[in-house]
Design a protein around this motif. Structure first.
Motif, mmCIF file in Angstrom:
data_model
loop_
_atom_site.group_PDB
_atom_site.id
_atom_site.type_symbol
_atom_site.label_atom_id
_atom_site.label_comp_id
_atom_site.label_asym_id
_atom_site.label_seq_id
_atom_site.Cartn_x
_atom_site.Cartn_y
_atom_site.Cartn_z
ATOM 1 N N ALA A 283 6.553 9.245 11.513
ATOM 2 C CA ALA A 283 5.909 7.939 11.934
ATOM 3 C C ALA A 283 6.435 6.861 10.568
ATOM 4 N N MET A 284 6.308 7.785 9.596
ATOM 5 C CA MET A 284 6.739 6.830 8.281
ATOM 6 C C MET A 284 8.240 6.748 8.223
ATOM 7 N N VAL A 285 9.184 7.579 8.737
ATOM 8 C CA VAL A 285 10.466 7.402 8.753
ATOM 9 C C VAL A 285 10.793 6.264 9.590
ATOM 10 N N ILE A 286 10.103 6.239 10.878
ATOM 11 C CA ILE A 286 10.419 5.245 11.853
ATOM 12 C C ILE A 286 9.993 4.036 11.255
ATOM 13 N N SER A 287 8.930 3.861 10.724
ATOM 14 C CA SER A 287 8.569 2.468 10.095
ATOM 15 C C SER A 287 9.518 2.069 9.026
ATOM 16 N N PHE A 288 9.971 3.079 8.176
ATOM 17 C CA PHE A 288 10.575 2.787 6.995
ATOM 18 C C PHE A 288 12.155 2.222 7.631
ATOM 19 N N ILE A 289 12.592 2.514 8.536
ATOM 20 C CA ILE A 289 13.829 2.130 9.321
ATOM 21 C C ILE A 289 13.669 0.787 9.894
ATOM 22 N N LEU A 290 12.600 0.817 10.727
ATOM 23 C CA LEU A 290 12.290 -0.478 11.327
ATOM 24 C C LEU A 290 12.368 -1.676 10.398
#
Length: 303
Positions: A283-290
Motif C-alpha cells: 500500500a505504501m508503494v502504491i501511495s508513493f507512486i500515486l
C-alpha cells in the motif's frame, strides 16, 4: 528458472541462475525508515471507474521461454497464464532492437505512465496488483515480461534491451511523463533506460535493485531529482543487496527520498506479499507512486 505460481498475485521467487548474476542482498520484517524529509504518505483517492485502451498491434510468432505456462489471447498474442482472461485484450508483443519478442501488458490510457520492470526469475504478474490499482486511477501502465521469462521469447537475458524496447513504445504512445518502478535488475534497468529515454521522470521506486546490472543505476539516480523510494530486506543475499540499495540511496539526487529496510531475506516483490506488514508495504508503494504522479500533474497545471 523457478516461478512461484501459488498466489493470485503470482509473486515469483528469484531463480538460482538470477541470484548468481545479481550482486548481493539483505532482508527483514519490521521496517526501519531512513528519510531525508519524513512526511507521511497520503492515502490514495477513492477508486474511480477504470478506462483502458485496447491494444491493436498484430501478433508475431516466436518460441516462448516456458510454453507450459503460456497461452494465446483471442487476438493471437502470447501471454503468461497468470494474466486473467479479462485482461487479454490489453496484451501486445514488443520487438527489441536485436529482434527478440516480449509479451507485454499495457493497461489504462493517457500521457502519464507507470513502468514496471520485474526481477530476473520473476514474471509479468509480479506487479499486476499494483498496475491494476494505478490504471484505475487514470494512468497508463506498462508491464513487459523480459526475454527468457515465461511467455516472452526464449533467448539469452538482456533486460537493458528489453527495457529500451518498452520505453521506445512509450514514446510512440505519446508519453509525457513516466514513473519508474522495478524489482532487482528490473529496477536497475528501469532507472537506466528511463533516464536514457529522455521521457520526463516523475518518480522512482526500486525494490532490492543492484547498483549495476545490465547498466549503471548509480549514474542514473544521480540524474533523477523526483521522489524516490528505495526498499530492501536486511538479509537478502547475505546483506549484499542492502549495501547496493544504500549506495543508490546515497547517490540519489532526489529532493525527497526514502530508504526502507526490513527484517528478513525476501527479494524484490516478495517483500510486498504474504503478511500484514507486507500488505502495508505494498500500500505504501502504491501511495508513493500515486502521490508522485499527482504532485507532478499539479506542477504541470501551474506551468
Amino acid at each position: 528458472m523457478f516461478w512461484n505460481r501459488r498466489a493470485r498475485h503470482r509473486t515469483a521467487a528469484l531463480s538460482l541462475a538470477a541470484a548468481a548474476v545479481l550482486l548481493s542482498g539483505c532482508a527483514s520484517t519490521a521496517p526501519v525508515t531512513v528519510d531525508g524529509s519524513p512526511s507521511p504518505l497520503q492515502s490514495p483517492a477513492a477508486h474511480p471507474r477504470e478506462t483502458r485502451a485496447v491494444v491493436t498491434e498484430k501478433p508475431v510468432s516466436y518460441v516462448p521461454a516456458d510454453p507450459k505456462y503460456t497461452v494465446r489471447t483471442p487476438s493471437g498474442h502470447l501471454v503468461n497464464d497468470c494474466v486473467p482472461r479479462r485482461l487479454h485484450q490489453y496484451v501486445t508483443t514488443l520487438t527489441t532492437e536485436d529482434g527478440k519478442h516480449l509479451s507485454t501488458l499495457i493497461l489504462g490510457k493517457g500521457p502519464n505512465v507507470v513502468y514496471f520492470g520485474h526481477q530476473y526469475g520473476g514474471q509479468i504478474c509480479n506487479f499486476l496488483d499494483l498496475a491494476e490499482e494505478i490504471a484505475g486511477r487514470g494512468y497508463r501502465v506498462m508491464l513487459p515480461e523480459f526475454r527468457n521469462h515465461v511467455a516472452s521469447e526464449k533467448a539469452a537475458a538482456s533486460s537493458s534491451l528489453d527495457a529500451k524496447a518498452a520505453f521506445d513504445k512509450l514514446k510512440d504512445l505519446g508519453t509525457k511523463r513516466v514513473f519508474l518502478a522495478g524489482a532487482s535488475c528490473g529496477g536497475t534497468t528501469a532507472a537506466v533506460q528511463g533516464v536514457e529515454s529522455g521521457i520526463p521522470i516523475v518518480g522512482l521506486t526500486l525494490l532490492s535493485s543492484p547498483a549495476r546490472c545490465d547498466g549503471d543505476a548509480v549514474a542514473a539516480v544521480k540524474k533523477i531529482q523526483k521522489p524516490s523510494l528505495f526498499m530492501v530486506a536486511h538479509d537478502d543475499m547475505q546483506g549484499g543487496h542492502e549495501r547496493q540499495i544504500r549506495e543508490l540511496y546515497a547517490a540519489s539526487a532526489a529532493t525527497h527520498k526514502r530508504l526502507v529496510a526490513i527484517d528478513g531475506e525476501e527479494h524484490g516483490t516478495l517483500m510486498l506479499y504474504g503478511s500484514k506488514e507486507a500488505d502495508e508495504r505494498r500500500a505504501m508503494v502504491i501511495s508513493f507512486i500515486l502521490n508522485a504522479l499527482t504532485a507532478d500533474n499539479e506542477v504541470g497545471v501551474q506551468d
